[in-house]
Scaffold this motif. Structure first.
Motif, PDB file in Angstrom:
ATOM      1  N   ALA A   1       3.079   4.772  -2.733  1.00 10.89           N
ATOM      2  CA  ALA A   1       1.658   4.569  -2.441  1.00 10.89           C
ATOM      3  C   ALA A   1       1.129   5.659  -1.516  1.00 10.89           C
ATOM      4  O   ALA A   1      -0.010   6.128  -1.673  1.00 10.89           O
ATOM      5  N   GLU A   2       1.936   6.065  -0.556  1.00 16.91           N
ATOM      6  CA  GLU A   2       1.521   7.143   0.345  1.00 16.91           C
ATOM      7  C   GLU A   2       1.297   8.437  -0.433  1.00 16.91           C
ATOM      8  O   GLU A   2       0.302   9.148  -0.218  1.00 16.91           O
TER       9      GLU A   2
ATOM     10  N   PRO B   1      -1.504   2.658   2.991  1.00 19.26           N
ATOM     11  CA  PRO B   1      -0.573   2.404   1.883  1.00 19.26           C
ATOM     12  C   PRO B   1       0.401   1.268   2.175  1.00 19.26           C
ATOM     13  O   PRO B   1       0.661   0.428   1.313  1.00 19.26           O
TER      14      PRO B   1
ATOM     15  N   GLN C   1      -1.909   8.168  -2.673  1.00 23.14           N
ATOM     16  CA  GLN C   1      -3.129   8.339  -1.883  1.00 23.14           C
ATOM     17  C   GLN C   1      -3.397   9.824  -1.636  1.00 23.14           C
ATOM     18  O   GLN C   1      -4.534  10.298  -1.771  1.00 23.14           O
TER      19      GLN C   1
END
Length: 484
Positions: free
Chosen positions: A281-282, A463, A285
């Motif tokens: 997720a990091e 995230p 993003q």
């Protein structure tokens, strides 16, 4: 959708030519006393149900458009009339649910989406092995082994590893699509600046993809942005993110591969709160932050024109957009498997099979099987590839092995979707295919995923918090269980 390539957004026609009359026939047939189809005394196994009418309900997919445009070969082969009703997927699932629950067989052949139909309603579908083994019916061409193995499992099975509830029918798969002309033009300069060969392949990493996108942003005016994504608050966002999630070693549940292939009603605890999922997720993003800003407004149908118009240099998208790519800019596109993360390259598979309503009476069930045999046969899949009305890509290995199909992998190609064959053949390998969980409650989970991801991309959640909150919401959904 589950997932949807170009044909899902072109014209959401509820009904094809001829299907209005078919819809009226469907309504009338449901009103009277049910009677089975008449079986004729004949040695021709294809003609034994001549005079029968069967009804197919389908999402408006490429193969269904092609088949609906040319039903004459089937009618001439069997004497069976086919009414085809095409609907948006959610509407299709609702109609199928009502038909199955009511004990009716208004629709004999069903487009059995793995998540909205197969997972919740597999008990209402016929185990097709029984029909395939009957000596009084034509044999399945090439046998079950002719279908791409991962596709047969993902689109055809639920729970029981042996039963087959649907025959693989379409196979849209997310791959890396890029402007090959620009990669060739700038290859040496990119390689010098970046320190690696930028040529797209499954050996490129997501971090390298990120750096390539940024290079296009900063070093050339050939395109406005290096990359674009389908990051709208929509099912497309889940699809796009999942490629990254799986490549980083994250998944929605434990035993994700098994659940994706065979399905379950009890997937256990959601694993989006894992370190791997948070790391994915990091990265996602960061990736969207340097991609075309319109990415957050695009689903697959918004993304495709951006690539085809020359606005962006590359994107992940469903492989069946290749035909439109080649029409927009002939010869300028390339296709590769998705980049790899720390664990693997993961390529989101969105295929579906067609099955038969278990409420059918014996003879109409056999007549429906004749249609399934014909619609998924090598000959019909080859015809679909050539069709101007639809297309799709085959689900049978024997079609890819045909000399004329092999030749079409190279330009000039009369079958432009087959230009993706080298990429998708890798994408369907067991270690590269990306499969969302085949569970009855997936739609609710999907909504939770893209809703929370959208908040993250808007800057409203980190995230880590996004993944943890999504896991909590999915756990609440799955805890309710499922009663078909």
């Amino acid at each position: 959708m589950t997932r949807a390539p170009q044909w899902r957004g072109l014209s959401r026609r509820s009904v094809l030519a001829g299907a209005l009359a078919g819809g009226a026939a469907l309504a009338l047939s449901a009103c009277g006393t049910r009677q089975d189809a008449v079986r004729l005394a004949t040695d021709d196994r294809w003609k034994q149900f001549a005079g029968t009418t069967i009804n197919l309900v389908s999402e408006n997919t490429a193969p269904t458009e092609a088949i609906a445009a040319n039903l004459r070969p089937f009618t001439e082969l069997t004497g069976i009339k086919v009414n085809i009703l095409m609907l948006e997927l959610t509407a299709l699932a609702q109609k199928v649910a009502l038909d199955l629950a009511g004990g009716e067989s208004q629709y004999h052949v069903i487009y059995a989406d793995p998540y909205q139909v197969l997972a919740p309603y597999s008990k209402g579908l016929v185990d097709l092995r029984e029909l395939a083994s009957r000596p009084d019916l034509p044999q399945l061409p090439g046998g079950w082994g002719d279908f791409i193995p991962t596709q047969l499992d993902a689109t055809g099975r639920f729970g029981d590893h042996d039963k087959v509830f649907a025959v693989p029918y379409d196979c849209p798969t997310m791959i890396w699509q890029y402007r090959a002309d620009l990669f060739e033009k700038h290859h040496d300069r990119m390689a010098d600046d970046l320190g690696f060969d930028p040529t797209p392949s499954a050996e490129r990493t997501w971090e390298e993809y990120f750096r390539i996108a940024k290079w296009f942003n900063e070093k050339t005016d050939d395109v406005q942005y290096g990359a674009g994504h389908q990051a709208k608050q929509h099912d497309s966002l889940m699809c796009d993110f999942s490629n990254v999630l799986w490549s980083y070693g994250g998944d929605y549940f434990d035993n994700g591969k098994e659940i994706g292939l065979y399905g379950t009603t009890d997937p256990g605890a959601c694993r989006l709160n894992s370190d791997a999922a948070i790391e994915a997720a990091e990265f996602y993003q960061r990736l969207i932050s340097i991609s075309d800003p319109s990415s957050k407004t695009w689903d697959w149908n918004g993304l495709a024109p951006a690539l085809q118009s020359g606005r962006i240099a590359m994107s992940p998208n469903w492989h069946e957009y290749a035909a439109a790519n080649e029409q927009a800019m002939p010869g300028k596109f390339g296709y590769a498997p998705m980049p790899r993360g720390p664990v693997r390259s993961a390529n989101h598979f969105g295929g579906t099979g067609i099955g038969i309503n278990a409420n059918t009476l014996p003879n109409e069930r056999a007549a429906a099987w004749l249609f399934v045999l014909w619609a998924t046969s090598p000959e019909t899949q080859l015809s679909n590839l050539k069709s101007e009305a639809g297309g799709g890509t085959p689900t049978r290995q024997s079609v890819y092995d045909m000399p004329e199909v092999k030749a079409a992998e190279h330009r000039p190609s009369a079958m432009p979707n087959i230009l993706t064959a080298p990429a998708v053949s890798q994408a369907w390998e067991a270690d590269k295919i990306g499969l969302r969980p085949k569970i009855p409650m997936w739609n609710e989970c999907d909504t939770a995923i893209y809703t929370q991801l959208s908040k993250m991309l808007a800057g409203d959640a980190s995230p880590a918090d996004t993944m943890r909150e999504t896991a909590k919401r999915i756990d609440r959904i799955t805890a309710r269980g499922w009663a078909a």
